[in-house]
Design a protein around this motif. Structure first.
Motif, PDB file in Angstrom:
ATOM      1  N   MET A   1     -15.707  -9.262 -22.704  1.00 55.53           N
ATOM      2  CA  MET A   1     -15.447  -8.398 -21.566  1.00 55.53           C
ATOM      3  C   MET A   1     -13.942  -8.165 -21.447  1.00 55.53           C
ATOM      4  O   MET A   1     -13.140  -9.024 -21.781  1.00 55.53           O
ATOM      5  CB  MET A   1     -15.984  -9.029 -20.288  1.00 55.53           C
ATOM      6  CG  MET A   1     -17.497  -9.115 -20.225  1.00 55.53           C
ATOM      7  SD  MET A   1     -18.150  -9.739 -18.658  1.00 55.53           S
ATOM      8  CE  MET A   1     -17.293 -11.287 -18.474  1.00 55.53           C
ATOM      9  N   LEU A   2     -13.611  -7.018 -20.916  1.00 54.83           N
ATOM     10  CA  LEU A   2     -12.217  -6.635 -20.761  1.00 54.83           C
ATOM     11  C   LEU A   2     -11.505  -7.529 -19.745  1.00 54.83           C
ATOM     12  O   LEU A   2     -10.345  -7.889 -19.923  1.00 54.83           O
ATOM     13  CB  LEU A   2     -12.150  -5.167 -20.329  1.00 54.83           C
ATOM     14  CG  LEU A   2     -10.789  -4.508 -20.255  1.00 54.83           C
ATOM     15  CD1 LEU A   2     -10.083  -4.548 -21.600  1.00 54.83           C
ATOM     16  CD2 LEU A   2     -10.927  -3.070 -19.785  1.00 54.83           C
ATOM     17  N   ILE A  39     -18.776  -6.230 -13.754  1.00 54.34           N
ATOM     18  CA  ILE A  39     -17.921  -5.993 -14.925  1.00 54.34           C
ATOM     19  C   ILE A  39     -18.756  -5.454 -16.081  1.00 54.34           C
ATOM     20  O   ILE A  39     -18.402  -4.448 -16.712  1.00 54.34           O
ATOM     21  CB  ILE A  39     -17.179  -7.279 -15.325  1.00 54.34           C
ATOM     22  CG1 ILE A  39     -16.156  -7.667 -14.249  1.00 54.34           C
ATOM     23  CG2 ILE A  39     -16.493  -7.108 -16.687  1.00 54.34           C
ATOM     24  CD1 ILE A  39     -15.576  -9.062 -14.397  1.00 54.34           C
ATOM     25  N   LYS A  40     -19.865  -6.103 -16.364  1.00 54.29           N
ATOM     26  CA  LYS A  40     -20.726  -5.670 -17.472  1.00 54.29           C
ATOM     27  C   LYS A  40     -21.307  -4.283 -17.224  1.00 54.29           C
ATOM     28  O   LYS A  40     -21.450  -3.490 -18.152  1.00 54.29           O
ATOM     29  CB  LYS A  40     -21.846  -6.685 -17.694  1.00 54.29           C
ATOM     30  CG  LYS A  40     -21.370  -7.957 -18.338  1.00 54.29           C
ATOM     31  CD  LYS A  40     -22.508  -8.932 -18.561  1.00 54.29           C
ATOM     32  CE  LYS A  40     -22.006 -10.208 -19.228  1.00 54.29           C
ATOM     33  NZ  LYS A  40     -23.091 -11.181 -19.425  1.00 54.29           N
ATOM     34  N   GLN A  43     -18.002  -1.587 -17.327  1.00 46.87           N
ATOM     35  CA  GLN A  43     -17.072  -1.562 -18.461  1.00 46.87           C
ATOM     36  C   GLN A  43     -17.344  -0.407 -19.431  1.00 46.87           C
ATOM     37  O   GLN A  43     -16.394   0.302 -19.800  1.00 46.87           O
ATOM     38  CB  GLN A  43     -17.084  -2.899 -19.191  1.00 46.87           C
ATOM     39  CG  GLN A  43     -16.108  -2.941 -20.363  1.00 46.87           C
ATOM     40  CD  GLN A  43     -15.998  -4.320 -20.957  1.00 46.87           C
ATOM     41  OE1 GLN A  43     -15.607  -5.254 -20.259  1.00 46.87           O
ATOM     42  NE2 GLN A  43     -16.345  -4.445 -22.222  1.00 46.87           N
ATOM     43  N   THR A  60     -14.867  -1.891 -27.569  1.00 43.52           N
ATOM     44  CA  THR A  60     -15.999  -2.746 -27.217  1.00 43.52           C
ATOM     45  C   THR A  60     -16.318  -3.704 -28.351  1.00 43.52           C
ATOM     46  O   THR A  60     -16.541  -4.902 -28.122  1.00 43.52           O
ATOM     47  CB  THR A  60     -17.232  -1.891 -26.858  1.00 43.52           C
ATOM     48  OG1 THR A  60     -16.898  -1.067 -25.733  1.00 43.52           O
ATOM     49  CG2 THR A  60     -18.433  -2.760 -26.519  1.00 43.52           C
ATOM     50  N   CYS A  96      -5.962  -2.942 -24.648  1.00 40.79           N
ATOM     51  CA  CYS A  96      -6.723  -3.682 -23.629  1.00 40.79           C
ATOM     52  C   CYS A  96      -5.815  -4.191 -22.519  1.00 40.79           C
ATOM     53  O   CYS A  96      -6.189  -4.151 -21.343  1.00 40.79           O
ATOM     54  CB  CYS A  96      -7.467  -4.851 -24.274  1.00 40.79           C
ATOM     55  SG  CYS A  96      -8.841  -4.331 -25.313  1.00 40.79           S
ATOM     56  N   ARG A 100      -6.614  -3.524 -18.404  1.00 40.70           N
ATOM     57  CA  ARG A 100      -7.223  -4.602 -17.605  1.00 40.70           C
ATOM     58  C   ARG A 100      -7.031  -4.429 -16.104  1.00 40.70           C
ATOM     59  O   ARG A 100      -7.983  -4.534 -15.328  1.00 40.70           O
ATOM     60  CB  ARG A 100      -6.708  -5.953 -18.079  1.00 40.70           C
ATOM     61  CG  ARG A 100      -7.328  -6.367 -19.391  1.00 40.70           C
ATOM     62  CD  ARG A 100      -6.956  -7.778 -19.819  1.00 40.70           C
ATOM     63  NE  ARG A 100      -7.687  -8.104 -21.021  1.00 40.70           N
ATOM     64  CZ  ARG A 100      -7.151  -8.158 -22.244  1.00 40.70           C
ATOM     65  NH1 ARG A 100      -5.860  -7.944 -22.399  1.00 40.70           N
ATOM     66  NH2 ARG A 100      -7.907  -8.443 -23.287  1.00 40.70           N
ATOM     67  N   PHE A 103      -8.905  -1.441 -14.681  1.00 35.82           N
ATOM     68  CA  PHE A 103     -10.345  -1.707 -14.707  1.00 35.82           C
ATOM     69  C   PHE A 103     -10.743  -2.680 -13.601  1.00 35.82           C
ATOM     70  O   PHE A 103     -11.791  -2.522 -12.972  1.00 35.82           O
ATOM     71  CB  PHE A 103     -10.785  -2.232 -16.075  1.00 35.82           C
ATOM     72  CG  PHE A 103     -12.256  -2.550 -16.143  1.00 35.82           C
ATOM     73  CD1 PHE A 103     -13.209  -1.595 -15.822  1.00 35.82           C
ATOM     74  CD2 PHE A 103     -12.687  -3.808 -16.500  1.00 35.82           C
ATOM     75  CE1 PHE A 103     -14.574  -1.888 -15.866  1.00 35.82           C
ATOM     76  CE2 PHE A 103     -14.043  -4.116 -16.548  1.00 35.82           C
ATOM     77  CZ  PHE A 103     -14.985  -3.150 -16.230  1.00 35.82           C
TER      78      PHE A 103
END
Length: 182
Positions: A1-2, A39-40, A43, A60, A96, A100, A103
């Motif tokens: 996950m990010l 998050i999942k 994303q 990903t 990334c 972050r 996100f």
């Protein structure tokens, strides 16, 4: 996950009972699980909107590789394992790193949207609590607009010579909002 739960432990995105404690309470476990679920859920959409479909898939894949290597490292803690080294890793990691914080704001925006209601078979109900609820709109607006500022910084980087990628950014993630939805 990010990102992970650590982005919601303090500051403007603080969520009550979110923790990284080794022995969390039942409330903390539930809160952490909810954050991870958000998050999942969000994303893929965020990455696709910020990077375009092709680059989103590559990032990903990179994140999944990191998770696999971290899981292997935890299983075999005596033997040192390093993340896949090389230029490709540093390119994706730099990308990334810039994504972050925005996100985390994106996820928090949606958590705030759903914060005090729960879907049931009979409809949406307001959750009971000893605290007094307030409308989350002000906080949502400030969170979204903070994300927009960070996304605009990302656009500046993406259009510079420092960026090794070609990105395709959805303009909705660059548009500030207000409480009147105008």
């Amino acid at each position: 996950m990010l990102i992970d739960v650590s982005y919601f432990l303090a500051g403007p995105r603080h969520i009550a009972n979110a923790t990284l404690a080794e022995l969390p309470s039942q409330d903390s476990i539930a809160v952490n699980d909810t954050i991870v679920a958000y998050i999942k859920e969000f994303q893929p959409l965020f990455l696709s909107s910020m990077l375009g479909h092709k680059l989103s898939k590559e990032v990903t894949d990179y994140l999944e590789l990191l998770e696999q290597e971290n899981a292997e490292a935890e299983e075999d803690s005596e033997e040192e394992t390093t993340v896949a080294a090389g230029e490709e890793e540093s390119k994706y990691e730099s990308l990334c790193k810039l994504l972050r914080e925005p996100f985390a704001n994106y996820v928090f925006f949606y958590i705030l949207r759903d914060a005090n209601t729960q879907a049931t078979i009979k409809g949406i109900v307001r959750l009971k609590c000893d605290n007094t609820y307030v409308a989350p709109i002000q906080r949502q607006v400030s969170t979204w607009n903070d994300m927009v500022k960070k996304n605009r910084e990302f656009v500046r980087w993406a259009s510079s010579k420092q960026c090794p990628f070609t990105v395709s950014i959805d303009s909705n993630l660059l548009t500030p909002i207000n409480t009147f939805n105008l």
